[in-house]
Design a protein around this motif. Structure first.
Motif, PDB file in Angstrom:
ATOM      1  N   GLY A 198       0.828  -1.199   0.000  1.00 34.37           N
ATOM      2  CA  GLY A 198       0.000   0.000   0.000  1.00 34.37           C
ATOM      3  C   GLY A 198       0.859   1.244   0.000  1.00 34.37           C
ATOM      4  O   GLY A 198       2.067   1.188   0.232  1.00 34.37           O
ATOM      5  N   ARG A 199       0.217   2.381  -0.274  1.00 31.84           N
ATOM      6  CA  ARG A 199       0.952   3.647  -0.227  1.00 31.84           C
ATOM      7  C   ARG A 199       1.372   3.975   1.201  1.00 31.84           C
ATOM      8  O   ARG A 199       2.378   4.636   1.428  1.00 31.84           O
ATOM      9  CB  ARG A 199       0.093   4.771  -0.802  1.00 31.84           C
ATOM     10  CG  ARG A 199      -0.178   4.649  -2.285  1.00 31.84           C
ATOM     11  CD  ARG A 199       1.107   4.629  -3.094  1.00 31.84           C
ATOM     12  NE  ARG A 199       0.856   4.503  -4.525  1.00 31.84           N
ATOM     13  CZ  ARG A 199       1.802   4.283  -5.427  1.00 31.84           C
ATOM     14  NH1 ARG A 199       3.065   4.157  -5.037  1.00 31.84           N
ATOM     15  NH2 ARG A 199       1.498   4.173  -6.697  1.00 31.84           N
ATOM     16  N   SER A 200       0.583   3.512   2.162  1.00 31.29           N
ATOM     17  CA  SER A 200       0.929   3.691   3.571  1.00 31.29           C
ATOM     18  C   SER A 200       0.371   2.508   4.348  1.00 31.29           C
ATOM     19  O   SER A 200      -0.761   2.078   4.101  1.00 31.29           O
ATOM     20  CB  SER A 200       0.349   5.000   4.108  1.00 31.29           C
ATOM     21  OG  SER A 200       0.702   5.193   5.458  1.00 31.29           O
ATOM     22  N   SER A 241      -4.720   2.925   0.330  1.00 35.75           N
ATOM     23  CA  SER A 241      -4.521   2.854  -1.121  1.00 35.75           C
ATOM     24  C   SER A 241      -3.827   1.546  -1.497  1.00 35.75           C
ATOM     25  O   SER A 241      -2.678   1.530  -1.941  1.00 35.75           O
ATOM     26  CB  SER A 241      -3.694   4.051  -1.605  1.00 35.75           C
ATOM     27  OG  SER A 241      -3.745   4.168  -3.009  1.00 35.75           O
ATOM     28  N   PRO A 242      -4.528   0.411  -1.308  1.00 37.82           N
ATOM     29  CA  PRO A 242      -3.897  -0.898  -1.526  1.00 37.82           C
ATOM     30  C   PRO A 242      -3.380  -1.076  -2.950  1.00 37.82           C
ATOM     31  O   PRO A 242      -3.944  -0.547  -3.912  1.00 37.82           O
ATOM     32  CB  PRO A 242      -5.040  -1.885  -1.236  1.00 37.82           C
ATOM     33  CG  PRO A 242      -6.012  -1.122  -0.401  1.00 37.82           C
ATOM     34  CD  PRO A 242      -5.926   0.293  -0.877  1.00 37.82           C
ATOM     35  N   GLN A 243      -2.311  -1.819  -3.053  1.00 33.31           N
ATOM     36  CA  GLN A 243      -1.716  -2.123  -4.350  1.00 33.31           C
ATOM     37  C   GLN A 243      -2.729  -2.854  -5.232  1.00 33.31           C
ATOM     38  O   GLN A 243      -3.412  -3.773  -4.795  1.00 33.31           O
ATOM     39  CB  GLN A 243      -0.476  -2.993  -4.147  1.00 33.31           C
ATOM     40  CG  GLN A 243       0.341  -3.254  -5.382  1.00 33.31           C
ATOM     41  CD  GLN A 243       1.567  -4.092  -5.062  1.00 33.31           C
ATOM     42  OE1 GLN A 243       1.584  -4.817  -4.069  1.00 33.31           O
ATOM     43  NE2 GLN A 243       2.590  -3.990  -5.884  1.00 33.31           N
ATOM     44  N   GLY A 244      -2.834  -2.418  -6.475  1.00 30.39           N
ATOM     45  CA  GLY A 244      -3.757  -3.043  -7.411  1.00 30.39           C
ATOM     46  C   GLY A 244      -5.105  -2.357  -7.497  1.00 30.39           C
ATOM     47  O   GLY A 244      -5.869  -2.604  -8.438  1.00 30.39           O
ATOM     48  N   ASP A 245      -5.431  -1.509  -6.510  1.00 31.61           N
ATOM     49  CA  ASP A 245      -6.687  -0.760  -6.542  1.00 31.61           C
ATOM     50  C   ASP A 245      -6.451   0.625  -7.142  1.00 31.61           C
ATOM     51  O   ASP A 245      -5.334   1.149  -7.087  1.00 31.61           O
ATOM     52  CB  ASP A 245      -7.257  -0.605  -5.130  1.00 31.61           C
ATOM     53  CG  ASP A 245      -7.768  -1.921  -4.568  1.00 31.61           C
ATOM     54  OD1 ASP A 245      -7.704  -2.928  -5.293  1.00 31.61           O
ATOM     55  OD2 ASP A 245      -8.216  -1.939  -3.410  1.00 31.61           O
TER      56      ASP A 245
END
Length: 234
Positions: free
Chosen positions: A188-190, A207-211
């Motif tokens: 995630g971004r954070s 802000s999960p990876q892939g979303d």
């Protein structure tokens, strides 16, 4: 500074250097630095700001062990049994007091040319013996470390891919012998992680990876090798 120039007046203001949550989780402890107008010496102070009221007071003296093993204000986490310190710092990097824009932190350090310090790694110090050892040793930047309730595991984030191809943070669990387990959840971004009293791990991913950017955060509960998502209200 023995003058009244704009620079001198600017340096006389308190500048926040780092911050962490107090042990009782009721206050934010902020470490500051300033150079008084009538002095050439840097004054370092710590202030406790009550989260509920905003009241500010002088923080208690820093633990002598923390001063000894993290003299440059590196992020330190004390184990629940008070026997270990976990320090995030660059390997062999030191503060150059003649160049105050250079320091060691658990975030990326850079100037107009590139990275200044080695990326922060995690070091465990045994307060009983004084022995220390690195439990990470790679090109990633390690931060946000948290001890498990049983003092045998560490949650930590790694970020800023050394190959500069990946800008996400990732959640990890590390044993005291340096075995790193990458949790099978998205980056995630954070990322923020905390251990629950029963030994499970809660990890919040923004802000999960892939979303798509700005997507809803996800909260994962990690129980051993299993994980499941808890709905986070909008």
């Amino acid at each position: 500074m023995n003058d009244n120039s704009i620079t001198a007046r600017y340096l006389a203001n308190r500048a926040p250097v780092s911050a962490h949550l107090s042990e009782d989780q009721l206050s934010i402890v902020v470490n500051t630095a300033q150079i008084p107008l009538d002095s050439d010496a840097v004054v370092n102070q710590s202030w406790a700001i009550n989260i509920a009221t905003g009241h500010e007071s002088a923080a208690p003296e820093v633990d002598p062990d923390i001063k000894k093993y993290a003299p440059n204000d590196e992020p330190v986490v004390v184990s629940p049994n008070k026997k270990f310190l976990l320090i995030a710092k660059g390997r062999g990097s030191t503060v150059d007091v003649n160049q105050p824009y250079r320091w060691t932190r658990s975030i990326r350090n850079f100037d107009a040319i590139g990275a200044i310090d080695n990326p922060p790694q995690l070091q465990v110090v045994d307060l009983t013996t004084g022995d220390s050892r690195w439990i990470t040793d790679d090109g990633w930047r390690w931060s946000s470390a948290r001890w498990s309730p049983n003092n045998d595991l560490v949650f930590a984030c790694r970020s800023l891919d050394p190959l500069e191809q990946d800008g996400y943070q990732y959640a990890n669990v590390i044993t005291l012998d340096g075995t790193v387990r990458h949790l099978a959840i998205p980056g995630g971004r954070s990322i923020v992680g905390t251990w629950l009293a029963d030994g499970r791990l809660a990890v919040l991913i923004a802000s999960p990876q892939g979303d798509p950017p700005g997507s809803q955060a996800r909260l994962y509960i990690i129980d051993g090798d299993d994980s499941h998502i808890i709905d986070v209200p909008n």
